[in-house]
Design an enzyme around this catalytic site. Sequence first.
Site, short mmCIF file in Angstrom:
data_model
loop_
_atom_site.label_atom_id
_atom_site.label_comp_id
_atom_site.label_asym_id
_atom_site.label_seq_id
_atom_site.Cartn_x
_atom_site.Cartn_y
_atom_site.Cartn_z
CE LYS A 181 -3.95 -2.19 2.18
NZ LYS A 181 -4.97 -2.14 3.23
CB ALA A 191 1.03 3.48 15.83
CB ALA A 225 -3.77 -1.30 9.52
CG LEU A 264 -8.64 -2.45 11.39
CD1 LEU A 264 -7.60 -1.48 10.85
CD2 LEU A 264 -10.04 -1.91 11.14
N GLY A 322 -13.06 -7.88 10.39
CA GLY A 322 -13.06 -6.93 9.28
C GLY A 322 -13.69 -7.41 7.99
P1 ATR Z 1 0.15 -2.61 9.04
O1 ATR Z 1 0.48 -2.02 7.71
O2 ATR Z 1 -0.68 -3.87 8.99
O3 ATR Z 1 -0.40 -1.62 10.00
P2 ATR Z 1 2.73 -2.36 10.28
O4 ATR Z 1 2.88 -1.01 9.66
O5 ATR Z 1 3.89 -3.31 10.28
O6 ATR Z 1 1.55 -3.17 9.60
O7 ATR Z 1 2.24 -2.14 11.77
C1 ATR Z 1 1.96 -3.20 12.63
C2 ATR Z 1 1.40 -2.68 13.95
O8 ATR Z 1 1.05 -3.80 14.78
C3 ATR Z 1 2.40 -1.84 14.74
O9 ATR Z 1 1.67 -0.83 15.41
C4 ATR Z 1 2.96 -2.86 15.74
O10 ATR Z 1 3.42 -2.27 16.94
P3 ATR Z 1 4.93 -1.63 17.05
O11 ATR Z 1 4.92 -0.40 16.18
O12 ATR Z 1 5.09 -1.28 18.47
O13 ATR Z 1 5.84 -2.70 16.54
C5 ATR Z 1 1.72 -3.67 16.03
N1 ATR Z 1 2.00 -5.00 16.55
C6 ATR Z 1 2.44 -6.09 15.86
N2 ATR Z 1 2.53 -7.17 16.68
C7 ATR Z 1 2.13 -6.76 17.91
C8 ATR Z 1 1.98 -7.41 19.20
N3 ATR Z 1 2.27 -8.71 19.36
N4 ATR Z 1 1.54 -6.66 20.23
C9 ATR Z 1 1.24 -5.36 20.08
N5 ATR Z 1 1.37 -4.69 18.89
C10 ATR Z 1 1.79 -5.37 17.83
#
Ligand code: ATR
Length: 277
Positions: A69, A132, A135, A219, A243
Site C-alpha cells: 500500500k 500505529a 492500517a 480490522l 473486518g
Molecule cells: P500494518 O500495515 O498492517 O499496520 P505495520 O505497519 O507493520 O503493519 O504495523 C503493525 C502494527 O502492529 C504496529 O503498530 C505494531 O506495533 P509496534 O509499532 O510497536 O511494533 C503492532 N503489533 C504487531 N505485533 C504486535 C503485538 N504482538 N503486540 C502489540 N502490537 C503489535
Amino acid sequence: MTNSPDTYAVFGHPVGHSKSPYIHGRFAEQTRQNLIYSARDVPPENFRDNAESFFAAGGKGLNCTVPLKELAWRYAERLTPRARLAGAVNTLAIQADGGILGDNTDGIGLVTDLTDNQQIRLPGSRILILGAGGAARGILGPLLDSRPQQIVIANRSLDKAAAIAADFAKTGEVASIAYPALAGRQFDLIINATSASLSGQLPPLPDKLLAAQGCCYDLAYASQPTAFVEWGRKHLAAKSLDGLGMLVEQAAEAFLLWRGVRPQTAGLIGELNRARQ
Ligand code: ATR
C-alpha cells in the site's frame, strides 16, 4: 459484437487467500458491468514494473494490499485527499488522460460497516485504536470525520503513535498512549489495527477497558474468530466484529471509483459470513 471486458486486479504478497476476485465478480454481476478481476502475487521489489505493465496493457484499475500500500501511494501520480492523508493507497485507477489516481477506501469502508451495517454510533464516542502502523493511519481520517469525542492510539513503540497523532492533529482530537497507561481508561469502541491478531496474539489490555455497551472491531478477518474478537466477547462487548464487512465495503468504494456505480453490499456480507459458520 460484444466488447471485451475491462481488466482489474489485486496485487498482494501473498495474495492466494484474497476474497477480492470473488467480491468484485459478484459486484460486476449485480451491476451488469463487463469486467474481469484477477489476483496476482507481486513481491514489493516487482511492484512498480508489474503495475506499469498492467496499465500499459490496458488495465483499468488495481487494488493493492499488504505489503504494497505504501509503494502504491508512491506510484500514484495523483492522490485523493483521503489517500494523501493516509500515506497508503489500496486502489489505483487509470484516468481519461492516462494518469494514475491513488485512493484509499479502507477508512470509508470501515466507517460504512460500523455505521450503516452495524448501527454503531460514532459521533461523541471514545475510540481506542490499537497499533500505529499503516492500517491505523489508513482509517484515521474517515474516523475523525465521523466526529468522535476523542481518538486515542495505543502502541508498543509510543513514538510511532505520537507521530501519527501529530500528523492528524489538524484534522481532529487524536492522542497517543502506551499500553500500561490504559489502566483506568474506558472506551466505547476499540479497534484492533495491529498485525498481532493474525498470529493469534494480543497487545496487553486491562480488564475494564471496554465501556458498558462498548464494541470491538478487528480490522483483520479470518475463518475463525480472531484473538481480539474473542477478547471482545470475553469482555462482554455489545458487538465484537472482525473486518469482513470492511473488506466488502472498501471493495464497493473501489468499484464506485472505477465504474461510477456503488454495488449493494448487505447480501454479499451475509453470504460470506454464512459461508464461514
Ligand atoms: P500494518 O500495515 O498492517 O499496520 P505495520 O505497519 O507493520 O503493519 O504495523 C503493525 C502494527 O502492529 C504496529 O503498530 C505494531 O506495533 P509496534 O509499532 O510497536 O511494533 C503492532 N503489533 C504487531 N505485533 C504486535 C503485538 N504482538 N503486540 C502489540 N502490537 C503489535
